[in-house]
Structure formats: structure tokens, C-alpha cells
Design a protein around this motif. Sequence first.
Motif, PDB file in Angstrom:
ATOM      1  N   LEU A 167      -4.778  -6.957  -9.236  1.00 51.02           N
ATOM      2  CA  LEU A 167      -5.439  -6.445  -8.044  1.00 51.02           C
ATOM      3  C   LEU A 167      -5.485  -7.550  -6.997  1.00 51.02           C
ATOM      4  CD1 LEU A 167      -7.252  -4.279  -6.579  1.00 51.02           C
ATOM      5  CD2 LEU A 167      -9.198  -5.396  -7.675  1.00 51.02           C
ATOM      6  N   GLU A 168      -5.067  -7.232  -5.781  1.00 53.23           N
ATOM      7  CA  GLU A 168      -5.116  -8.184  -4.683  1.00 53.23           C
ATOM      8  C   GLU A 168      -5.844  -7.568  -3.489  1.00 53.23           C
ATOM      9  OE1 GLU A 168      -1.120 -10.960  -5.158  1.00 53.23           O
ATOM     10  OE2 GLU A 168      -1.081  -9.251  -3.783  1.00 53.23           O
ATOM     11  N   PRO A 169      -6.522  -8.388  -2.668  1.00 55.21           N
ATOM     12  CA  PRO A 169      -7.166  -7.850  -1.455  1.00 55.21           C
ATOM     13  C   PRO A 169      -6.133  -7.262  -0.513  1.00 55.21           C
ATOM     14  CG  PRO A 169      -7.947 -10.075  -1.955  1.00 55.21           C
ATOM     15  CD  PRO A 169      -6.771  -9.831  -2.845  1.00 55.21           C
ATOM     16  N   ARG A 170      -6.401  -6.078  -0.002  1.00 54.57           N
ATOM     17  CA  ARG A 170      -5.461  -5.425   0.904  1.00 54.57           C
ATOM     18  C   ARG A 170      -6.228  -4.665   1.980  1.00 54.57           C
ATOM     19  NH1 ARG A 170      -2.280  -8.493  -0.510  1.00 54.57           N
ATOM     20  NH2 ARG A 170      -0.316  -8.187  -1.618  1.00 54.57           N
ATOM     21  N   GLY A 171      -5.608  -4.533   3.183  1.00 56.29           N
ATOM     22  CA  GLY A 171      -6.186  -3.792   4.291  1.00 56.29           C
ATOM     23  C   GLY A 171      -5.855  -2.323   4.205  1.00 56.29           C
ATOM     24  N   LYS A 172      -6.584  -1.500   4.986  1.00 55.38           N
ATOM     25  CA  LYS A 172      -6.459  -0.043   4.874  1.00 55.38           C
ATOM     26  C   LYS A 172      -5.072   0.461   5.209  1.00 55.38           C
ATOM     27  CE  LYS A 172      -8.643   4.281   6.244  1.00 55.38           C
ATOM     28  NZ  LYS A 172      -9.779   4.908   6.934  1.00 55.38           N
ATOM     29  N   PHE A 173      -4.465  -0.048   6.284  1.00 56.21           N
ATOM     30  CA  PHE A 173      -3.164   0.463   6.708  1.00 56.21           C
ATOM     31  C   PHE A 173      -2.030  -0.516   6.389  1.00 56.21           C
ATOM     32  CE2 PHE A 173      -6.258   2.616   9.464  1.00 56.21           C
ATOM     33  CZ  PHE A 173      -5.980   3.923   9.108  1.00 56.21           C
ATOM     34  N   GLU A 174      -2.315  -1.458   5.510  1.00 60.64           N
ATOM     35  CA  GLU A 174      -1.307  -2.426   5.106  1.00 60.64           C
ATOM     36  C   GLU A 174      -0.325  -1.765   4.141  1.00 60.64           C
ATOM     37  OE1 GLU A 174      -1.188  -6.724   2.735  1.00 60.64           O
ATOM     38  OE2 GLU A 174      -3.074  -5.877   3.469  1.00 60.64           O
ATOM     39  N   PRO A 175       0.984  -1.903   4.362  1.00 56.93           N
ATOM     40  CA  PRO A 175       1.964  -1.335   3.431  1.00 56.93           C
ATOM     41  C   PRO A 175       1.814  -1.972   2.046  1.00 56.93           C
ATOM     42  CG  PRO A 175       3.008  -1.967   5.495  1.00 56.93           C
ATOM     43  CD  PRO A 175       1.619  -2.541   5.519  1.00 56.93           C
ATOM     44  N   LEU A 176       1.759  -1.162   1.029  1.00 59.18           N
ATOM     45  CA  LEU A 176       1.591  -1.648  -0.338  1.00 59.18           C
ATOM     46  C   LEU A 176       2.919  -1.557  -1.086  1.00 59.18           C
ATOM     47  CD1 LEU A 176      -1.812   0.103  -1.151  1.00 59.18           C
ATOM     48  CD2 LEU A 176      -1.452  -2.240  -0.403  1.00 59.18           C
ATOM     49  N   HIS A 177       3.170  -2.528  -1.960  1.00 61.02           N
ATOM     50  CA  HIS A 177       4.406  -2.570  -2.726  1.00 61.02           C
ATOM     51  C   HIS A 177       4.113  -3.069  -4.129  1.00 61.02           C
ATOM     52  CE1 HIS A 177       6.853  -1.986   0.909  1.00 61.02           C
ATOM     53  NE2 HIS A 177       6.046  -2.871   1.491  1.00 61.02           N
ATOM     54  N   ILE A 178       4.994  -2.725  -5.066  1.00 60.33           N
ATOM     55  CA  ILE A 178       4.923  -3.308  -6.402  1.00 60.33           C
ATOM     56  C   ILE A 178       5.303  -4.782  -6.276  1.00 60.33           C
ATOM     57  CG2 ILE A 178       5.860  -3.253  -8.740  1.00 60.33           C
ATOM     58  CD1 ILE A 178       6.472  -0.299  -8.340  1.00 60.33           C
TER      59      ILE A 178
END
Length: 380
Positions: free
Chosen positions: A34-45
Motif C-alpha cells: 500500500l502506498e499513499p496516492r491522490g484521488k485522481f492520480e493514475p494507479l498502476h501495478i
Amino acid sequence: MGVLIETSTGWGNGMVSGIASYLDDCGESWNVFLEPRGKFEPLHIPKGWNGDGIIARVNNAELAEEILKAGIPCVNVSWYDYGEGTIARCTLDEEESGRLAAKYYLNKKYSYFAYCGSPWRPDYEDLFGRAYSQYLQTAGYTCHTYPAPGIDRQQPWIDQLRQLGTWLTKLPKPCGVLAIDTQTSRQLIDAAKFAELGVPETIAVLAGEHDELASGITRPKLSMLDNAAHSVGYNAAQLLDRIMRGEANRGELVTIKPTNVISKKSTDWTVLSDERLMRALRFVRDNFHHPIQVADLAEQAGISRRLLEQLFDRHLEITPSKQILLVRLDEAKHLLDRSVLAMSEIASRCGFDSPEVMCRAFQRELQLSPTKYRQTRRGG
């Protein structure tokens, strides 16, 4: 196991908390990425990551393709249906959520309604807003929808407010407005202020998602649909566990029913002609956690108990005591869904004399106990 969910919102935090609760309950010793991420940040494996399963907010086609290419079991917790039939999904029931929002405004006796989607979700098929509008139409009302394509994200902030403010000005008043998320809701409130429209007495604003931080920083504080993030996270982890054990298929769909609206100042307005009744309703909202009685409501309204009961029956088709009970039950459901508090603590916080009194109220109104309600929300 990988968790690809933003951690910058109350929704994301609640989701992760629900996953953690499932691990506690089932005794799993998953190693969670688990990493900190923003709401509209593109997520990737993550590159080089080779886990056994993924819980993700699959909100773009590229992430769906990555997941399918990797062949890793995944549960999508988004309202987006990328990979439908091939990527399992566990999410809040969109259409039932829209209908719940419509019922909320109808119960507050509104006659004018509007809906505002989000320009930050260009590929989303908005079943939530459609269900809200359709329910109102079935009840005989018109729902005004913010015209497509909506706010231009490249517009200067002040121009966005002017555009929204112009639309709000043209709506019939007083109007109950539903927005898809907290970001759009907060922008609506800013636009109403810019257009010198009072919130909530002229424009009421309800957010279609739950985020305590966003509500708390908004003035007036933002009313929100309780989108059961903890329950969705819990059930998503349970579904992923079943898929990895071969007990569920990779295209399974699990939907969680919404329970209630968390009322704050942005919708603190009931379209009633009688100010005495409105004073009584506000008193219940602000004091339900205390041992209040119908006589206390009558005193606050400045009328006799008999007249108060007549006003409740005429305008709301409910008794004052039932109103107190329903507000307490809504808060109890919220705490059961989003916390691990003991029943005695929840009963105390919601104004019930004892856990036994709360249990009887649940059995009478919902036909199940508080414990069973919590288990049901968590997939038990």
C-alpha cells in the motif's frame, strides 16, 4: 496482496480500514502493498511486483488491461465497470444510492431538485445521477441536470464558479441539489456564495460520497451520503480471499446497500411553512444523543405537546417520538458500519438508555439486531 486505492480521501481510508478489519476477523497474514496516492492520480501495478491478489479502484482502461495481462486475481471497488465479467467488483449500489438521496430530499418536503455530475469522471456512465433523476420523475417531479460537458477543468477557478453560479441562479427555489462527490459539492457551495444564494435555505447541497475531512472544512458543513467504505473494503477483501481459494469466479459482482445520509448544515432546511416545526426538527438533530423527550421538543417549539403532534402528523406524517428514534437509529447504523465501538458505547452516543433499548429498536424497525446488522454489513 496489493491495494491500489487512494489514501487522500475519507472514502479511501475507510476502504483500507475495512480491508484491515477483514484480516483481523479471518486471521489472514497477508503481506499488503500500500502506498499513499491522490484521488485522481493514475494507479498502476508496481513494476516487478508479483503478488497473489489486488484490491483496486479500477478507474481507467489502462489499469484494467494491466490487471488482466498480469493474470492476478483482482476485486474492483470502483463504480467504473472496466473489465466487467473478467475482473470481480465489490462496490456500493449506485442506483440504490441515487434513490436514497432522492428519498432524503423528498422527506424534507422539497419540490425542486437538481443534479450535478463531475467533469473529473469523463468515462463514467452515471447510473447514480440517473437513478436519482428517475426516482424523482416517478414521484412526479422534474430534476434539473447540470448541462454536459460540465465544468472545463482547464478553466480558471473563478470562471468555473461563475458558470456554476449562473446555473444555480436559474434553478427554481428552494432547490435540493445532489452532487456526485465531495469535490463537486464543495464547488457548488462556493458557487452559491459567489452568486449570493443562501445555503441551505435557497440551495441545499448533498454530496454523493462520504469524507469527514472535506465536510469539516466546508462552510456550511457538507451533508453526505454514507457510502459504506468500510463495508465495501471488508467485503472486497472477503471476495478476493474467496477468489484466491477458488471459491468464487473472477467476474463476480457484490453490491453493498447504502444505509443513510449524514446530515450537516448544507441541507439543514426542511421546506415547511411552520417555523415551530422546524425548530423542533433542529432540536432533535442537535440533541438526539441526550435523553430528550417529546415534551422537550414542544418546549423548544413554544407550543403544546398536542399541537406539536398535530404538526408532525400534518406535515411529516410521523410522530415526534418516531422522529427522535429514526435520527438515533441513523447515527447508530453509521457507527456500526464505520467503527468497532462496543454496543454499550454506541447506544450511549446515540441517546439510547441502554444497549437493550437500542437492540429492541433495531428489531422493531429493521427486523434484525445491531450485532446482526454489523455482521451483515461486513459480509458475516
